[in-house]
Design a protein around this motif. Structure first.
Motif, PDB file in Angstrom:
ATOM      1  N   LEU A 126       0.864  -1.227   0.106  1.00  0.00           N
ATOM      2  CA  LEU A 126      -0.056  -0.097   0.050  1.00  0.00           C
ATOM      3  C   LEU A 126       1.029   1.113   0.053  1.00  0.00           C
ATOM      4  O   LEU A 126       1.790   1.416   0.908  1.00  0.00           O
ATOM      5  CB  LEU A 126      -0.884  -0.090   1.396  1.00  0.00           C
ATOM      6  CG  LEU A 126      -2.068   0.899   1.208  1.00  0.00           C
ATOM      7  CD1 LEU A 126      -3.002   0.884   0.298  1.00  0.00           C
ATOM      8  CD2 LEU A 126      -2.638   0.881   2.655  1.00  0.00           C
ATOM      9  N   ALA A 127       0.780   2.139  -0.954  1.00  0.00           N
ATOM     10  CA  ALA A 127       1.410   3.356  -1.369  1.00  0.00           C
ATOM     11  C   ALA A 127       0.778   4.297  -0.154  1.00  0.00           C
ATOM     12  O   ALA A 127      -0.399   4.152   0.155  1.00  0.00           O
ATOM     13  CB  ALA A 127       1.733   3.552  -2.527  1.00  0.00           C
ATOM     14  N   ALA A 128       1.590   5.501   0.017  1.00  0.00           N
ATOM     15  CA  ALA A 128       1.036   6.719   0.751  1.00  0.00           C
ATOM     16  C   ALA A 128      -0.115   7.318  -0.036  1.00  0.00           C
ATOM     17  O   ALA A 128      -1.133   7.814   0.817  1.00  0.00           O
ATOM     18  CB  ALA A 128       2.274   7.711   0.867  1.00  0.00           C
ATOM     19  N   ASP A 129      -0.265   7.060  -1.339  1.00  0.00           N
ATOM     20  CA  ASP A 129      -1.428   7.788  -2.178  1.00  0.00           C
ATOM     21  C   ASP A 129      -2.655   6.766  -1.956  1.00  0.00           C
ATOM     22  O   ASP A 129      -3.650   7.310  -2.685  1.00  0.00           O
ATOM     23  CB  ASP A 129      -0.949   8.265  -3.332  1.00  0.00           C
ATOM     24  CG  ASP A 129      -0.743   7.032  -4.228  1.00  0.00           C
ATOM     25  OD1 ASP A 129      -0.581   6.014  -3.686  1.00  0.00           O
ATOM     26  OD2 ASP A 129      -0.290   7.313  -5.450  1.00  0.00           O
ATOM     27  N   GLY A 130      -2.520   5.513  -1.145  1.00  0.00           N
ATOM     28  CA  GLY A 130      -3.644   4.631  -1.319  1.00  0.00           C
ATOM     29  C   GLY A 130      -3.791   3.683  -2.428  1.00  0.00           C
ATOM     30  O   GLY A 130      -4.434   2.772  -2.320  1.00  0.00           O
TER      31      GLY A 130
END
Length: 184
Positions: free
Chosen positions: A166-170
């Motif tokens: 899961l990346a920081a931008d979702g």
């Protein structure tokens, strides 16, 4: 001078001793000395085989005890650079509890999916999930998760268990997957 010519006490040449014993036996046979012939039988060496058997049994018991795994234990080595999934068995029965373990960087959130649907594995109070739009996410402690208990899918056949980063931008990216076979 016997020390120069090999007459050292305490050492015996086995070939010389055997030759002397044979010569004495031949001489005893020639003169009919039954007493000398009766006393020159080879000694029966009885080893302590029970001790070796006991040691072998103890070693096998220790190996069996240390190498036995419970159904919830998944053999997976921690790897902080390459994400991976371990399962307790690649063949499970429909509805049965299967155990999954994850490894990867411990500063990344991961979502576990079964056939594309996010799941929450039960590991007691040792794992805390964070609700995200992609599904419940977890972070690994020391690059390894505990054994997560997940119900096996209801349909027979192959099913994919995936690990999404899961990346920081979702956004999510699949970083590992494993296929299990479900039967009834």
């Amino acid at each position: 001078m016997s020390f120069i010519f090999g007459g050292v006490r305490g050492r015996e040449d086995p070939e010389l001793a055997a030759g002397n014993r044979r010569s004495a036996q031949h001489y005893a046979r020639d003169i009919g000395d039954e007493r000398s012939l009766a006393g020159d039988r080879p000694t029966i060496r009885r080893g302590n085989h029970w001790a070796w058997l006991a040691v072998a049994v103890v070693v096998l018991a220790v190996l069996a005890f240390t190498s036995s795994r419970g159904p919830d234990e998944v053999p997976l080595t921690a790897n902080c650079s390459t994400p991976a999934i371990g399962v307790s068995s690649s063949q499970v029965t429909r509805g049965q509890t299967m155990y999954v373990r994850l490894t990867g960087p411990d500063d990344t959130d991961f979502v576990v999916t079964v056939d594309g649907e996010p799941v929450r594995g039960d590991a007691g109070s040792t794992v805390s999930y964070t609700e995200t739009p992609a599904g419940p996410s977890l972070q690994l402690a020391q690059c390894l998760s505990p054994g997560l208990a997940i119900a096996a899918p209801a349909g027979d056949g192959p099913h994919e268990i995936a690990m999404l980063s899961l990346a920081a931008d979702g956004s999510t990216r699949q970083v590992a997957a494993v296929t299990i076979q479900v039967s009834s």
